[in-house]
Design a protein around this motif. Structure first.
Motif, short mmCIF file in Angstrom:
data_model
loop_
_atom_site.label_atom_id
_atom_site.label_comp_id
_atom_site.label_asym_id
_atom_site.label_seq_id
_atom_site.Cartn_x
_atom_site.Cartn_y
_atom_site.Cartn_z
N ALA A 13 9.46 -1.88 5.89
CA ALA A 13 8.62 -3.00 5.46
C ALA A 13 9.48 -4.17 4.98
CB ALA A 13 7.67 -2.54 4.35
N ILE A 14 10.52 -3.88 4.21
CA ILE A 14 11.40 -4.95 3.72
C ILE A 14 12.17 -5.58 4.89
CG2 ILE A 14 13.41 -5.42 2.26
CD1 ILE A 14 12.36 -3.26 0.35
N MET A 15 12.56 -4.77 5.87
CA MET A 15 13.23 -5.32 7.05
C MET A 15 12.28 -6.23 7.83
SD MET A 15 15.32 -3.33 10.09
CE MET A 15 16.55 -2.68 8.95
N SER A 36 7.26 8.12 3.59
CA SER A 36 6.86 7.07 2.64
C SER A 36 7.27 7.39 1.20
CB SER A 36 5.35 6.85 2.69
OG SER A 36 4.67 8.01 2.23
N THR A 37 7.63 8.64 0.92
CA THR A 37 8.01 9.03 -0.43
C THR A 37 9.30 9.83 -0.43
OG1 THR A 37 6.70 11.08 -0.33
CG2 THR A 37 5.60 9.12 -1.18
N VAL A 55 0.81 -1.22 0.00
CA VAL A 55 0.00 0.00 0.00
C VAL A 55 0.85 1.27 0.00
CG1 VAL A 55 -1.82 -1.23 1.24
CG2 VAL A 55 -0.20 0.17 2.54
N ASN A 56 2.16 1.14 0.09
CA ASN A 56 2.99 2.35 0.25
C ASN A 56 2.84 3.32 -0.91
OD1 ASN A 56 5.23 3.73 1.85
ND2 ASN A 56 6.12 3.65 -0.20
N GLN A 57 2.63 2.82 -2.13
CA GLN A 57 2.51 3.73 -3.26
C GLN A 57 1.25 4.59 -3.18
OE1 GLN A 57 2.17 0.33 -6.26
NE2 GLN A 57 0.94 1.88 -7.26
N PHE A 58 0.33 4.20 -2.29
CA PHE A 58 -0.88 5.00 -2.10
C PHE A 58 -0.78 5.92 -0.88
CE2 PHE A 58 -2.16 0.84 -3.89
CZ PHE A 58 -2.55 1.28 -5.15
N PRO A 110 10.68 1.98 -3.01
CA PRO A 110 10.54 0.65 -3.60
C PRO A 110 9.07 0.24 -3.74
CG PRO A 110 11.27 0.49 -1.31
CD PRO A 110 11.35 1.93 -1.69
N SER A 111 8.69 -0.12 -4.94
CA SER A 111 7.32 -0.57 -5.18
C SER A 111 7.18 -2.05 -4.81
CB SER A 111 6.96 -0.37 -6.65
OG SER A 111 7.71 -1.27 -7.47
N LEU A 112 5.95 -2.53 -4.86
CA LEU A 112 5.70 -3.95 -4.58
C LEU A 112 6.44 -4.82 -5.60
CD1 LEU A 112 4.19 -6.28 -3.16
CD2 LEU A 112 2.28 -5.87 -4.74
#
Length: 381
Positions: A188-190, A164-165, A154-157, A257-259
């Motif tokens: 999130a990746i961590m 977040s950006t 959902v980060n891109q939203f 980083p996108s999904l």
């Protein structure tokens, strides 16, 4: 990258070492390549396949560093079984990494004594991730992994500048803050890495399991990319030839980083981990990778100073004088007069030489860490 101290798992260090070698290629290109100050290597209208690949393959590095940092936190937690001690260690380590990012690392990148441009990137993102994990590490790994997957989806939203950006913020007439690695998606990746931690314990899963998981991620990412517009803000399109169409397909967004970026890069990382886990490479190569991967922060800091120092020396040899060099934002010391810089062949030559030069220094530092585990340098570099 900033691995916590624990009994080393060879294949983890080797994977980290491999992507650190690749990382140095990207930074060498940034500093040396003739088009790095004026052109985007991923711009399909101006790039070449080799230039595109030189930049694109290095996308693997940051998500692998951050993912393995999450894995290392889990392994450290499993080893010491003391939440308070781990929390203290993570807080100290995280604050230290953020401080290093804003000082020693930034100077190595810019060689600008006035710090006119302050860049927050992977070391800072890992540092803020450690700080967050100090308070999250007692939550069940599976729940944190699901949280990480949800956040990266959902980060891109979510549009929270610097959180977040990506953001470029003027701090005054002469200083600019660039948050290239906003903390939330990298956390999130961590979290995903921490959630995967149980599977990296010795004897838990074999190489084939990691290979299958990597292939599943890549296949799922390809299907998502091909048949939907979801997962990445950059669409892909048919180009004037098949090669450019393929490049368009794999050109996914890193900032933030996108999904799909995360799926592709972690899928590749898991495949590489499976190969390294089988220990089928010649032992000298395994040893080389392990040395770099066991002293990640030391390698990261000195590689900037080595490559950047080599650039300045090369410019002087080419006849430029000190007053012609530009140490302002994204100047790196390159002359103001354009064009300047060097071909991709020179970039690759400098990269290979730099990696080889770093090896004996990393060997000595690893020996120092092993012989002096309680020293400040061993703990924090």
């Amino acid at each position: 990258m900033a691995a916590l101290s624990l009994k080393r798992i060879h294949s983890i260090d080797q994977l980290r070492g491999l992507v650190m070698i690749i990382m140095a290629l990207d930074h060498t290109r940034d500093l040396f390549h003739e088009g790095s100050l004026t052109e985007d290597p991923l711009n399909l209208d101006t790039t070449t396949p080799l230039l595109f690949f030189t930049r694109w393959i290095t996308h693997l590095c940051a998500p692998t560093f951050v993912f393995l940092s999450g894995v290392s936190i889990y392994l450290q937690q499993d080893k010491i079984q003391n939440a308070a001690a781990l929390q203290s260690k993570l807080l100290k380590r995280g604050c230290w990494l953020v401080l290093l990012e804003l000082t020693v690392v930034n100077f190595g990148i810019w060689f600008n004594v006035h710090f006119n441009s302050i860049l927050f990137q992977v070391i800072g993102a890992i540092g803020t991730g450690f700080i967050a994990m100090a308070f999250l590490q007692q939550i069940a790994p599976r729940l944190l992994m699901l949280t990480g997957l949800l956040l990266i989806t959902v980060n891109q939203f979510i549009n929270v500048p610097a959180l977040s950006t990506l953001v470029v913020q003027q701090l005054g007439p002469a200083h600019t803050l660039i948050v290239a690695y906003p903390p939330l998606p990298w956390l999130a990746i961590m979290l995903i890495g921490f959630g995967m931690g149980p599977y990296f314990k010795q004897g838990t899963k074999n190489a084939a399991w990691f290979a299958r998981l990597g292939l599943i991620l890549l296949a799922g990412g390809i299907l998502l990319r091909a048949f939907s517009g979801f997962g990445d803000p950059n669409g892909w399109a048919i180009q004037k030839n098949n090669i450019l169409t393929g490049l368009s397909f794999i050109r996914v967004e890193k900032y933030p980083p996108s999904l799909l970026f995360t799926i592709f890069m972690l899928g590749m990382a898991l495949l590489l981990y499976a190969i390294l886990k089988k220990q089928t490479l010649p032992q000298p190569i395994n040893n080389l990778l392990e040395v770099y991967g066991s002293v990640p922060l030391f390698y990261y800091i000195i590689h900037w100073y080595l490559i950047h120092g080599a650039l300045i020396i090369t410019l002087f040899i080419d006849g430029y004088t000190l007053d012609q060099l530009n140490f302002g934002g994204f100047g790196f010391g390159r002359p103001l007069q354009q064009p300047n810089g060097y071909s991709l062949g020179v970039v690759y030559l400098v990269w290979i030489c730099a990696v080889l030069i770093l090896y004996p220094a990393c060997v000595r530092y690893r020996q120092f860490k092993q012989n002096n585990p309680d020293s400040f340098l061993a703990k924090y570099l």
